[in-house]
Design an enzyme around this catalytic site. Structure first.
Site, PDB file in Angstrom:
ATOM      1  N   VAL A   1      23.892  32.646 -28.161  1.00 45.19           N
ATOM      2  CA  VAL A   1      24.734  33.451 -27.256  1.00 45.19           C
ATOM      3  C   VAL A   1      25.151  34.703 -28.020  1.00 45.19           C
ATOM      4  CG1 VAL A   1      26.883  33.491 -25.925  1.00 45.19           C
ATOM      5  CG2 VAL A   1      25.528  31.402 -26.049  1.00 45.19           C
TER       6      VAL A   1
ATOM      7  N   GLN B   1      18.332  25.038 -39.411  1.00 39.64           N
ATOM      8  CA  GLN B   1      19.156  23.825 -39.280  1.00 39.64           C
ATOM      9  C   GLN B   1      18.697  23.015 -38.056  1.00 39.64           C
ATOM     10  OE1 GLN B   1      23.667  23.479 -39.674  1.00 39.64           O
ATOM     11  NE2 GLN B   1      23.487  23.634 -37.458  1.00 39.64           N
TER      12      GLN B   1
ATOM     13  N   GLU C   1      20.138  27.549 -31.335  1.00 43.99           N
ATOM     14  CA  GLU C   1      19.006  28.192 -32.008  1.00 43.99           C
ATOM     15  C   GLU C   1      19.462  29.239 -33.008  1.00 43.99           C
ATOM     16  OE1 GLU C   1      16.397  29.651 -28.934  1.00 43.99           O
ATOM     17  OE2 GLU C   1      15.384  27.711 -28.819  1.00 43.99           O
TER      18      GLU C   1
ATOM     19  N   SER D   1      31.281  31.802 -35.803  1.00 48.75           N
ATOM     20  CA  SER D   1      32.685  31.620 -36.211  1.00 48.75           C
ATOM     21  C   SER D   1      33.024  32.581 -37.351  1.00 48.75           C
ATOM     22  CB  SER D   1      32.931  30.187 -36.670  1.00 48.75           C
ATOM     23  OG  SER D   1      32.576  29.297 -35.640  1.00 48.75           O
ATOM     24  N   ARG D   2      31.997  32.966 -38.127  1.00 44.28           N
ATOM     25  CA  ARG D   2      32.242  33.850 -39.282  1.00 44.28           C
ATOM     26  C   ARG D   2      32.399  35.308 -38.872  1.00 44.28           C
ATOM     27  NH1 ARG D   2      28.890  29.686 -41.935  1.00 44.28           N
ATOM     28  NH2 ARG D   2      30.086  28.897 -43.709  1.00 44.28           N
TER      29      ARG D   2
ATOM     30  N   HIS E   1      29.777  28.079 -28.559  1.00 43.86           N
ATOM     31  CA  HIS E   1      30.055  26.637 -28.476  1.00 43.86           C
ATOM     32  C   HIS E   1      30.280  26.214 -27.022  1.00 43.86           C
ATOM     33  CE1 HIS E   1      31.448  27.457 -32.746  1.00 43.86           C
ATOM     34  NE2 HIS E   1      30.580  26.490 -32.919  1.00 43.86           N
TER      35      HIS E   1
ATOM     36  N   LEU F   1      35.909  27.461 -32.423  1.00 39.58           N
ATOM     37  CA  LEU F   1      34.950  27.520 -31.310  1.00 39.58           C
ATOM     38  C   LEU F   1      35.010  28.873 -30.604  1.00 39.58           C
ATOM     39  CD1 LEU F   1      35.348  23.952 -29.717  1.00 39.58           C
ATOM     40  CD2 LEU F   1      33.969  24.673 -31.666  1.00 39.58           C
TER      41      LEU F   1
ATOM     42  N   MET G   1      31.994  22.790 -36.429  1.00 36.15           N
ATOM     43  CA  MET G   1      33.009  22.835 -37.490  1.00 36.15           C
ATOM     44  C   MET G   1      34.271  23.514 -36.954  1.00 36.15           C
ATOM     45  SD  MET G   1      31.039  23.233 -41.069  1.00 36.15           S
ATOM     46  CE  MET G   1      30.795  24.985 -40.989  1.00 36.15           C
ATOM     47  N   GLY G   2      34.402  23.606 -35.637  1.00 37.60           N
ATOM     48  CA  GLY G   2      35.592  24.225 -35.063  1.00 37.60           C
ATOM     49  C   GLY G   2      35.477  25.736 -35.043  1.00 37.60           C
TER      50      GLY G   2
HETATM   51  O1  PAF Z   1      26.245  24.251 -37.394  1.00 36.82           O
HETATM   52  C1  PAF Z   1      27.344  23.757 -37.748  1.00 36.82           C
HETATM   53  O2  PAF Z   1      28.411  24.118 -37.243  1.00 36.82           O
HETATM   54  C2  PAF Z   1      27.357  22.681 -38.820  1.00 36.82           C
HETATM   55  O3  PAF Z   1      26.377  22.903 -39.783  1.00 36.82           O
HETATM   56  C3  PAF Z   1      27.249  21.253 -38.243  1.00 36.82           C
HETATM   57  C4  PAF Z   1      25.899  21.029 -37.589  1.00 36.82           C
HETATM   58  C5  PAF Z   1      28.369  21.008 -37.248  1.00 36.82           C
HETATM   59  C6  PAF Z   1      27.380  20.236 -39.381  1.00 36.82           C
HETATM   60  O4  PAF Z   1      28.598  20.352 -40.040  1.00 36.82           O
END
Ligand code: PAF
Length: 283
Positions: free
Chosen positions: A182, A153, A148, A192-193, A29, A25, A22-23
């Site tokens: 990481v 998810q 992980e 990202s949060r 990532h 990064l 979702m950017g």
């Molecule tokens: O983990 C994420 O960043 C999101 O849930 C994903 C897998 C990119 C789906 O929007």
């Protein structure tokens, strides 16, 4: 590195390795993209802040959007293309229809286990399934890398990729590549949060890592869970769950005789953080 905006522009990269994001990064990532590049096939990273996986009152509007920096990081990590579609490309029938369709998705059992993510964020995993299935459809990868850090998810996407309807669209199926979490130098899982955290909250957030570590020597489930809760409370974190689950199906674990996972979700005011760790097997 090419910037792709439509599914048709992704065609030359079919059979490659996908890194959905979702950017916003960060080094986590980068490691996914480097792992993808190590497979040798072309790498497509995606940036799409998916509205259907955010619930009412969640952080969709303020989710960090840092596209230029994302492009630079993805390129440096070895991505060949960045797929950054507009919402209409992902949801051509419109967002309202997409939300209705998401509400009708039946999630695999691993995503519906009691008192984990689905209980805390109803509807979230349906949105994740929906967008990941759509990204697979548009890019038709041979493999996709997931971290992980979001363990439930990851398990959900492993089940999704094995679903005949999804696998049929991608010749040879889609291999889901598990990538380790990481961490910052002090153990905080990259997210990202994390950029929402103040300096003081950043110190409190370390409680998640410390809680996971605190339970690794425990040989009884109840003791492990008590140790985690104690550490989280010491750090002033509001616990959503702190639990030991069987790694395969994420159902409650009775003992440490088989692979298990310690999983935590906790809040610091409006910021929600998750982390997890594999537990040792004790016989
Ligand atoms: O983990 C994420 O960043 C999101 O849930 C994903 C897998 C990119 C789906 O929007």
């Amino acid at each position: 590195m090419q910037i792709l905006r439509s599914g048709s522009q992704c065609t030359p990269f079919q059979g490659g390795t996908l890194v959905p994001t979702m950017g916003a990064l960060h080094a986590g990532h980068s490691s996914l993209i480097r792992r993808a590049a190590a497979r040798g096939a072309p790498v497509i990273a995606t940036v799409f802040v998916n509205p259907t996986q955010f619930g009412p009152g969640e952080d969709f509007d303020r989710y960090p959007r840092t596209f230029d920096a994302d492009v630079a990081l993805a390129e440096a990590a070895g991505a060949d293309a960045m797929f950054a579609p507009a919402p209409e490309e992902i949801y051509p029938r419109g967002l309202e229809t997409a939300r209705h369709e998401a509400a009708r998705i039946t999630l695999p059992e691993v995503a519906r286990t009691p008192a984990l993510e689905d209980a805390c964020r109803p509807g979230h995993f349906a949105g994740v399934c929906q967008v990941v299935a759509r990204l697979f459809e548009l890019t038709r990868p041979r493999a996709a890398c997931f971290g992980e850090k979001d363990f439930q998810q990851l398990r959900l996407i492993e089940e999704l990729a094995a679903h005949p309807e999804i696998a049929l669209g991608c010749p040879g199926g889609i291999e889901i590549v598990r990538c380790p979490t990481v961490r910052e130098h002090d153990g905080l899982a990259m997210s990202s949060r994390n950029r929402y955290l103040t300096e003081g909250q950043r110190e409190q957030a370390l409680g998640l890592y410390r809680a996971l570590q605190s339970c690794m020597a425990a040989q009884r489930i109840a003791t492990a869970e008590l140790l985690m809760r104690g550490t989280l409370e010491e750090h002033g974190l509001e616990i959503e769950y702190a639990t030991i689950r069987r790694a395969a199906d994420l159902l409650p674990a009775a003992d440490f005789h088989e692979p298990t996972r310690a999983l935590i979700a906790a809040r610091l005011g409006p910021v929600r953080l998750i982390d997890n760790m594999a537990c040792p097997i004790w016989r």
